[in-house]
Write a protein that holds these residues in place. Structure first.
Motif, PDB file in Angstrom:
ATOM      1  N   TYR A  91      21.405  23.853 -13.537  1.00  0.00           N
ATOM      2  CA  TYR A  91      21.107  23.175 -12.277  1.00  0.00           C
ATOM      3  C   TYR A  91      19.909  23.776 -11.560  1.00  0.00           C
ATOM      4  CZ  TYR A  91      24.567  19.588 -12.409  1.00  0.00           C
ATOM      5  OH  TYR A  91      25.246  18.454 -12.760  1.00  0.00           O
ATOM      6  N   ALA A  92      19.656  25.046 -11.755  1.00  0.00           N
ATOM      7  CA  ALA A  92      18.429  25.626 -11.206  1.00  0.00           C
ATOM      8  C   ALA A  92      17.211  24.947 -11.832  1.00  0.00           C
ATOM      9  CB  ALA A  92      18.394  27.129 -11.457  1.00  0.00           C
ATOM     10  N   ALA A  93      17.278  24.723 -13.143  1.00  0.00           N
ATOM     11  CA  ALA A  93      16.178  24.044 -13.841  1.00  0.00           C
ATOM     12  C   ALA A  93      16.097  22.580 -13.438  1.00  0.00           C
ATOM     13  CB  ALA A  93      16.363  24.171 -15.346  1.00  0.00           C
ATOM     14  N   ARG A  94      17.246  21.917 -13.294  1.00  0.00           N
ATOM     15  CA  ARG A  94      17.247  20.508 -12.887  1.00  0.00           C
ATOM     16  C   ARG A  94      16.577  20.352 -11.518  1.00  0.00           C
ATOM     17  NH1 ARG A  94      22.481  16.827 -13.504  1.00  0.00           N
ATOM     18  NH2 ARG A  94      20.825  15.310 -13.071  1.00  0.00           N
ATOM     19  N   ARG A  95      16.939  21.230 -10.594  1.00  0.00           N
ATOM     20  CA  ARG A  95      16.352  21.117  -9.255  1.00  0.00           C
ATOM     21  C   ARG A  95      14.831  21.288  -9.314  1.00  0.00           C
ATOM     22  NH1 ARG A  95      21.309  23.792  -8.229  1.00  0.00           N
ATOM     23  NH2 ARG A  95      22.650  22.502  -6.863  1.00  0.00           N
ATOM     24  N   ALA A  96      14.376  22.252 -10.095  1.00  0.00           N
ATOM     25  CA  ALA A  96      12.941  22.485 -10.184  1.00  0.00           C
ATOM     26  C   ALA A  96      12.215  21.254 -10.727  1.00  0.00           C
ATOM     27  CB  ALA A  96      12.665  23.699 -11.071  1.00  0.00           C
ATOM     28  N   LEU A  97      12.763  20.650 -11.764  1.00  0.00           N
ATOM     29  CA  LEU A  97      12.080  19.526 -12.417  1.00  0.00           C
ATOM     30  C   LEU A  97      12.244  18.223 -11.647  1.00  0.00           C
ATOM     31  CD1 LEU A  97      12.980  20.280 -16.143  1.00  0.00           C
ATOM     32  CD2 LEU A  97      10.774  20.604 -15.021  1.00  0.00           C
ATOM     33  N   GLU A  98      13.475  17.885 -11.292  1.00  0.00           N
ATOM     34  CA  GLU A  98      13.708  16.577 -10.679  1.00  0.00           C
ATOM     35  C   GLU A  98      13.156  16.505  -9.258  1.00  0.00           C
ATOM     36  OE1 GLU A  98      17.225  14.311 -11.740  1.00  0.00           O
ATOM     37  OE2 GLU A  98      18.034  16.106 -12.733  1.00  0.00           O
ATOM     38  N   MET A  99      13.278  17.574  -8.519  1.00  0.00           N
ATOM     39  CA  MET A  99      12.751  17.558  -7.161  1.00  0.00           C
ATOM     40  C   MET A  99      11.224  17.494  -7.173  1.00  0.00           C
ATOM     41  SD  MET A  99      15.471  17.397  -5.451  1.00  0.00           S
ATOM     42  CE  MET A  99      14.818  17.543  -3.787  1.00  0.00           C
ATOM     43  N   GLN A 100      10.605  18.164  -8.127  1.00  0.00           N
ATOM     44  CA  GLN A 100       9.147  18.091  -8.237  1.00  0.00           C
ATOM     45  C   GLN A 100       8.701  16.688  -8.621  1.00  0.00           C
ATOM     46  OE1 GLN A 100       6.796  20.121  -7.393  1.00  0.00           O
ATOM     47  NE2 GLN A 100       5.122  18.848  -8.185  1.00  0.00           N
ATOM     48  N   ALA A 204      14.132  12.443  -2.133  1.00  0.00           N
ATOM     49  CA  ALA A 204      14.315  13.860  -2.438  1.00  0.00           C
ATOM     50  C   ALA A 204      15.572  14.394  -1.761  1.00  0.00           C
ATOM     51  CB  ALA A 204      13.088  14.653  -1.993  1.00  0.00           C
ATOM     52  N   GLU A 205      15.791  13.962  -0.527  1.00  0.00           N
ATOM     53  CA  GLU A 205      16.994  14.391   0.193  1.00  0.00           C
ATOM     54  C   GLU A 205      18.258  13.894  -0.514  1.00  0.00           C
ATOM     55  OE1 GLU A 205      18.976  13.974   4.683  1.00  0.00           O
ATOM     56  OE2 GLU A 205      16.913  13.305   4.295  1.00  0.00           O
ATOM     57  N   ALA A 206      18.213  12.642  -0.953  1.00  0.00           N
ATOM     58  CA  ALA A 206      19.362  12.070  -1.677  1.00  0.00           C
ATOM     59  C   ALA A 206      19.582  12.770  -3.008  1.00  0.00           C
ATOM     60  CB  ALA A 206      19.148  10.569  -1.882  1.00  0.00           C
ATOM     61  N   MET A 207      18.490  13.112  -3.682  1.00  0.00           N
ATOM     62  CA  MET A 207      18.622  13.807  -4.965  1.00  0.00           C
ATOM     63  C   MET A 207      19.163  15.215  -4.781  1.00  0.00           C
ATOM     64  SD  MET A 207      18.463  13.928  -8.201  1.00  0.00           S
ATOM     65  CE  MET A 207      17.525  12.526  -8.774  1.00  0.00           C
ATOM     66  N   ALA A 208      18.720  15.914  -3.755  1.00  0.00           N
ATOM     67  CA  ALA A 208      19.222  17.270  -3.503  1.00  0.00           C
ATOM     68  C   ALA A 208      20.727  17.251  -3.284  1.00  0.00           C
ATOM     69  CB  ALA A 208      18.510  17.875  -2.294  1.00  0.00           C
ATOM     70  N   ALA A 209      21.215  16.271  -2.501  1.00  0.00           N
ATOM     71  CA  ALA A 209      22.655  16.155  -2.266  1.00  0.00           C
ATOM     72  C   ALA A 209      23.381  15.782  -3.555  1.00  0.00           C
ATOM     73  CB  ALA A 209      22.920  15.110  -1.185  1.00  0.00           C
ATOM     74  N   TYR A 210      22.781  14.909  -4.341  1.00  0.00           N
ATOM     75  CA  TYR A 210      23.365  14.495  -5.620  1.00  0.00           C
ATOM     76  C   TYR A 210      23.560  15.709  -6.530  1.00  0.00           C
ATOM     77  CZ  TYR A 210      23.702  12.045 -10.148  1.00  0.00           C
ATOM     78  OH  TYR A 210      24.104  11.594 -11.388  1.00  0.00           O
ATOM     79  N   LEU A 211      22.509  16.517  -6.659  1.00  0.00           N
ATOM     80  CA  LEU A 211      22.583  17.667  -7.567  1.00  0.00           C
ATOM     81  C   LEU A 211      23.578  18.704  -7.066  1.00  0.00           C
ATOM     82  CD1 LEU A 211      18.793  18.059  -8.469  1.00  0.00           C
ATOM     83  CD2 LEU A 211      20.620  17.169  -9.932  1.00  0.00           C
ATOM     84  N   ASP A 212      23.632  18.917  -5.764  1.00  0.00           N
ATOM     85  CA  ASP A 212      24.611  19.859  -5.205  1.00  0.00           C
ATOM     86  C   ASP A 212      26.033  19.407  -5.534  1.00  0.00           C
ATOM     87  OD1 ASP A 212      22.605  21.415  -4.145  1.00  0.00           O
ATOM     88  OD2 ASP A 212      22.840  20.681  -2.086  1.00  0.00           O
ATOM     89  N   ASP A 213      26.313  18.128  -5.305  1.00  0.00           N
ATOM     90  CA  ASP A 213      27.664  17.611  -5.533  1.00  0.00           C
ATOM     91  C   ASP A 213      28.002  17.573  -7.025  1.00  0.00           C
ATOM     92  OD1 ASP A 213      27.956  17.320  -2.830  1.00  0.00           O
ATOM     93  OD2 ASP A 213      27.519  15.172  -2.809  1.00  0.00           O
ATOM     94  N   SER A 214      27.011  17.251  -7.839  1.00  0.00           N
ATOM     95  CA  SER A 214      27.222  17.218  -9.280  1.00  0.00           C
ATOM     96  C   SER A 214      27.552  18.609  -9.818  1.00  0.00           C
ATOM     97  CB  SER A 214      25.968  16.664  -9.977  1.00  0.00           C
ATOM     98  OG  SER A 214      26.108  16.689 -11.378  1.00  0.00           O
ATOM     99  N   GLU A 215      26.792  19.603  -9.374  1.00  0.00           N
ATOM    100  CA  GLU A 215      27.063  20.973  -9.816  1.00  0.00           C
ATOM    101  C   GLU A 215      28.445  21.422  -9.357  1.00  0.00           C
ATOM    102  OE1 GLU A 215      25.171  25.487  -9.784  1.00  0.00           O
ATOM    103  OE2 GLU A 215      24.316  23.958  -8.464  1.00  0.00           O
TER     104      GLU A 215
END
Length: 231
Positions: A91-100, A204-215
């Motif tokens: 998820y650290a890698a996902r955040r770096a790639l998807e948020m960028q 980006a805000e929606a994706m950040a929440a998505y990744l947090d909840d998914s993790e």
């Protein structure tokens, strides 16, 4: 000496047979065909792909480097079982790639947004058929289209490996219907709609929440599994 079965003709700019087989096995993992703990038997793979055992050994080493396979004493090489520390790294890698990809300066490619929508629609159809494995696979493909916005073949390949590792986490849940639910598809559709409207900050805000909840959801899966194994 005859070419190994499946080898591309001379002059083709394609990859080697070992890379091709490792990609196929990675795709099988990502598609849920090879769940965690599956034995990868050298002689069986050599026969299945018409490849030498040396080639298969190279393939298994590659899968090991990608974090998809591991050697277990008395069992040989098996498809890897993921742990919570692995999930944190994924998820650290996902955040770096998807948020960028979402909030970066590169213009969004309409063709990739179209592919994203087509995949989301396919996930909805798979959900209606209660085909949970396909729902998970299609969700991973949605996020592949997001990362593809970065325009890097190398990052696309890296993200495919992350997706295969995530599939192994999905497979840790015996009943995938518990994690492959409609709300994830709805959230992906929301993110897509925001990107189409070029509302990238909101996406980006929606994706950040998505990744947090998914993790958080998948951490719960691995925690329950670890507790069950400890009993």
């Amino acid at each position: 000496m005859p070419a190994e079965r499946g080898q591309r003709p001379s002059g083709d700019s394609g990859i080697s047979i070992a890379e091709r087989i490792s990609h196929q096995l990675r795709d099988d993992i990502m598609g849920g065909k090879l769940p965690p703990g599956t034995q990868l038997v050298e002689v069986d793979l050599a026969a299945a792909y018409g490849a030498s055992r040396n080639t298969i050994r190279e393939v298994l080493h590659q899968l090991g480097r990608e974090g998809l396979a591991t050697f277990v004493r008395h069992k040989g090489v098996i498809v890897r079982r993921m742990e919570r520390k692995d999930l944190r790294e994924i998820y650290a890698a996902r955040r770096a790639l998807e948020m960028q990809a979402i909030s970066g300066d590169l213009p969004l490619q309409p063709a990739l947004l179209d592919k994203m929508l087509t995949t989301i629609d396919a996930a909805d159809r798979a959900l209606a058929k209660r085909n949970w494995r396909n729902v998970g696979t299609l969700s991973l493909q949605v996020h592949q289209h997001i990362v593809a916005q970065l325009g890097s073949r190398l990052l696309n390949e890296y993200f495919l490996t992350l997706c295969a590792q995530l599939r192994l986490v999905f497979a840790s849940e015996i009943d995938e219907s518990l994690i492959q639910t409609a709300d994830w598809i709805e959230r992906e559709r929301l993110i897509h709609g925001l990107l189409v409207k070029n509302r990238r900050a909101e996406a980006a805000e929606a994706m950040a929440a998505y990744l947090d909840d998914s993790e958080r959801t998948l951490t719960g899966v691995l925690t329950r599994l670890k507790n069950q194994q400890a009993k």
